[in-house]
Design a protein around this motif. Structure first.
Motif, PDB file in Angstrom:
ATOM      1  N   ALA A  42      22.539  36.960  49.254  1.00  0.00           N
ATOM      2  CA  ALA A  42      23.883  37.316  49.717  1.00  0.00           C
ATOM      3  C   ALA A  42      24.407  38.545  48.979  1.00  0.00           C
ATOM      4  N   ALA A  43      24.153  38.614  47.666  1.00  0.00           N
ATOM      5  CA  ALA A  43      24.609  39.765  46.883  1.00  0.00           C
ATOM      6  C   ALA A  43      23.943  41.054  47.375  1.00  0.00           C
ATOM      7  N   TRP A  44      22.655  40.980  47.683  1.00  0.00           N
ATOM      8  CA  TRP A  44      21.945  42.141  48.219  1.00  0.00           C
ATOM      9  C   TRP A  44      22.477  42.525  49.602  1.00  0.00           C
ATOM     10  N   TRP A  75      28.606  44.048  40.522  1.00  0.00           N
ATOM     11  CA  TRP A  75      29.463  45.210  40.270  1.00  0.00           C
ATOM     12  C   TRP A  75      29.177  46.327  41.269  1.00  0.00           C
ATOM     13  N   LEU A  76      27.901  46.536  41.591  1.00  0.00           N
ATOM     14  CA  LEU A  76      27.554  47.555  42.583  1.00  0.00           C
ATOM     15  C   LEU A  76      28.130  47.198  43.941  1.00  0.00           C
ATOM     16  N   GLY A  77      28.002  45.940  44.343  1.00  0.00           N
ATOM     17  CA  GLY A  77      28.550  45.516  45.621  1.00  0.00           C
ATOM     18  C   GLY A  77      30.050  45.700  45.682  1.00  0.00           C
ATOM     19  N   ALA A  78      30.755  45.380  44.581  1.00  0.00           N
ATOM     20  CA  ALA A  78      32.208  45.553  44.549  1.00  0.00           C
ATOM     21  C   ALA A  78      32.584  47.023  44.654  1.00  0.00           C
ATOM     22  N   LEU A  79      31.829  47.887  43.988  1.00  0.00           N
ATOM     23  CA  LEU A  79      32.095  49.325  44.060  1.00  0.00           C
ATOM     24  C   LEU A  79      31.903  49.848  45.481  1.00  0.00           C
ATOM     25  N   LEU A  80      30.816  49.428  46.112  1.00  0.00           N
ATOM     26  CA  LEU A  80      30.541  49.880  47.468  1.00  0.00           C
ATOM     27  C   LEU A  80      31.550  49.310  48.466  1.00  0.00           C
ATOM     28  N   ILE A 129      33.138  39.430  44.822  1.00  0.00           N
ATOM     29  CA  ILE A 129      31.804  40.026  44.893  1.00  0.00           C
ATOM     30  C   ILE A 129      31.173  40.116  43.506  1.00  0.00           C
ATOM     31  N   VAL A 130      31.975  40.471  42.500  1.00  0.00           N
ATOM     32  CA  VAL A 130      31.451  40.501  41.135  1.00  0.00           C
ATOM     33  C   VAL A 130      31.013  39.105  40.701  1.00  0.00           C
ATOM     34  N   SER A 131      31.828  38.103  41.019  1.00  0.00           N
ATOM     35  CA  SER A 131      31.468  36.733  40.640  1.00  0.00           C
ATOM     36  C   SER A 131      30.196  36.283  41.356  1.00  0.00           C
ATOM     37  N   LEU A 132      29.996  36.749  42.584  1.00  0.00           N
ATOM     38  CA  LEU A 132      28.757  36.432  43.295  1.00  0.00           C
ATOM     39  C   LEU A 132      27.547  36.974  42.539  1.00  0.00           C
ATOM     40  N   GLY A 133      27.685  38.192  42.020  1.00  0.00           N
ATOM     41  CA  GLY A 133      26.592  38.768  41.245  1.00  0.00           C
ATOM     42  C   GLY A 133      26.256  37.951  40.021  1.00  0.00           C
ATOM     43  N   TYR A 134      27.287  37.492  39.308  1.00  0.00           N
ATOM     44  CA  TYR A 134      27.045  36.676  38.122  1.00  0.00           C
ATOM     45  C   TYR A 134      26.427  35.329  38.503  1.00  0.00           C
ATOM     46  N   ALA A 135      26.935  34.728  39.581  1.00  0.00           N
ATOM     47  CA  ALA A 135      26.391  33.438  40.017  1.00  0.00           C
ATOM     48  C   ALA A 135      24.937  33.574  40.449  1.00  0.00           C
ATOM     49  N   ALA A 136      24.579  34.766  40.960  1.00  0.00           N
ATOM     50  CA  ALA A 136      23.209  35.010  41.411  1.00  0.00           C
ATOM     51  C   ALA A 136      22.284  35.403  40.273  1.00  0.00           C
ATOM     52  N   GLY A 137      22.846  35.583  39.071  1.00  0.00           N
ATOM     53  CA  GLY A 137      22.035  36.022  37.948  1.00  0.00           C
ATOM     54  C   GLY A 137      21.769  37.509  37.957  1.00  0.00           C
ATOM     55  N   LEU A 138      22.541  38.258  38.750  1.00  0.00           N
ATOM     56  CA  LEU A 138      22.390  39.709  38.875  1.00  0.00           C
ATOM     57  C   LEU A 138      23.762  40.368  38.730  1.00  0.00           C
ATOM     58  N   PRO A 139      24.321  40.359  37.520  1.00  0.00           N
ATOM     59  CA  PRO A 139      25.673  40.918  37.349  1.00  0.00           C
ATOM     60  C   PRO A 139      25.812  42.353  37.830  1.00  0.00           C
ATOM     61  N   TRP A 140      24.793  43.181  37.561  1.00  0.00           N
ATOM     62  CA  TRP A 140      24.869  44.583  37.963  1.00  0.00           C
ATOM     63  C   TRP A 140      24.981  44.726  39.473  1.00  0.00           C
ATOM     64  N   LEU A 141      24.348  43.824  40.212  1.00  0.00           N
ATOM     65  CA  LEU A 141      24.398  43.889  41.671  1.00  0.00           C
ATOM     66  C   LEU A 141      25.781  43.486  42.178  1.00  0.00           C
ATOM     67  N   PRO A 156      45.962  44.419  46.997  1.00  0.00           N
ATOM     68  CA  PRO A 156      45.448  43.054  46.782  1.00  0.00           C
ATOM     69  C   PRO A 156      44.080  42.833  47.407  1.00  0.00           C
ATOM     70  N   ASP A 157      43.815  43.484  48.537  1.00  0.00           N
ATOM     71  CA  ASP A 157      42.498  43.352  49.162  1.00  0.00           C
ATOM     72  C   ASP A 157      41.399  43.867  48.247  1.00  0.00           C
ATOM     73  N   ARG A 158      41.638  45.018  47.606  1.00  0.00           N
ATOM     74  CA  ARG A 158      40.620  45.588  46.729  1.00  0.00           C
ATOM     75  C   ARG A 158      40.388  44.684  45.524  1.00  0.00           C
ATOM     76  N   ILE A 159      41.456  44.113  44.982  1.00  0.00           N
ATOM     77  CA  ILE A 159      41.319  43.219  43.824  1.00  0.00           C
ATOM     78  C   ILE A 159      40.578  41.949  44.218  1.00  0.00           C
ATOM     79  N   ALA A 160      40.993  41.348  45.343  1.00  0.00           N
ATOM     80  CA  ALA A 160      40.366  40.105  45.796  1.00  0.00           C
ATOM     81  C   ALA A 160      38.892  40.317  46.108  1.00  0.00           C
ATOM     82  N   ASP A 161      38.571  41.397  46.796  1.00  0.00           N
ATOM     83  CA  ASP A 161      37.177  41.714  47.098  1.00  0.00           C
ATOM     84  C   ASP A 161      36.353  41.806  45.820  1.00  0.00           C
ATOM     85  N   SER A 162      36.863  42.567  44.841  1.00  0.00           N
ATOM     86  CA  SER A 162      36.117  42.786  43.605  1.00  0.00           C
ATOM     87  C   SER A 162      35.890  41.486  42.850  1.00  0.00           C
ATOM     88  N   LEU A 163      36.921  40.657  42.766  1.00  0.00           N
ATOM     89  CA  LEU A 163      36.781  39.384  42.060  1.00  0.00           C
ATOM     90  C   LEU A 163      35.657  38.542  42.648  1.00  0.00           C
TER      91      LEU A 163
END
Length: 208
Positions: free
Chosen positions: A181-183, A120-125, A106-118, A97-104
């Protein structure tokens, strides 16, 4: 959550309110695994608020959901260990659940920031930081929860970013906080992977 001698150090675990809450939950029919799954629900709601509700209310609700997610992470372990409700599958529910919650979030942060790829990268890292930690444990070493961007640090960055973004929106009208924040999460997670890997390598060399 199952029995484990290696737990993430959390200062709030010794507070009176946390002990009282975990004791009440331990007396109830609620299981630690259910609390762990509930953390995904709060993360999903927070992620939706952050990515799809671009408003002050959405940002504030996301910040609240992040804290509720962390509350679940605190209480599931306390109910399992101190409350005597360990289960054979607890270790799985403690990690997945931690991995799922983290990904949800962090990925949403990227979209909110206008940087979806960032996002996804943050969630992967972020997931990789956990992989490195668990890998150390599989080699017979104590699991390493060090930062600079461990789970609690990532969630603190998202919470603070939501609050600062509200202030930014109503003061300057700019939109720099969420991308920053995403960076911070992506770069900090990469550094955490490096620091944990170096620590594991040093311990392995010292054991030979």
């Amino acid at each position: 959550m199952g029995k484990s001698s290696e737990r993430r150090p959390i200062a709030a675990r010794g507070s009176g309110w946390a002990r009282a809450s975990s004791a009440a939950l331990a007396r109830s029919r609620v299981t630690p695994n259910q609390i762990s799954v509930l953390s995904i629900f709060f993360a999903a709601v927070g992620a939706a608020m952050l990515a799809w509700v671009p408003s002050t209310a959405g940002l504030l609700l996301c910040a609240a959901c992040v804290q509720l997610r962390l509350l679940c992470n605190l209480l599931d372990g306390m109910v399992a260990m101190e409350g005597g409700k360990q289960t054979p599958t607890g270790a799985l529910y403690n990690e997945f659940p931690d991995r799922i919650a983290d990904s949800l979030l962090i990925v949403s942060l990227g979209y909110a920031a206008g940087l979806p790829w960032l996002g996804w990268l943050g969630a992967l890292l972020a997931a990789l930081t956990a992989y490195v930690r668990v890998s150390g444990g599989s080699l017979g070493l104590a699991q390493d929860f060090r930062g600079p961007m461990a789970k609690q640090h990532r969630m603190a960055v998202i919470t603070l970013a939501c609050l600062l973004a509200v202030a930014e929106r109503h003061s300057t009208g700019t939109a720099w906080v969420l991308p920053a924040a995403a960076w911070i999460i992506a770069i900090g997670s990469l550094l955490t992977c490096v620091t944990r890997t170096r620590a594991i390598a040093a311990q392995l060399r010292g054991n030979t």
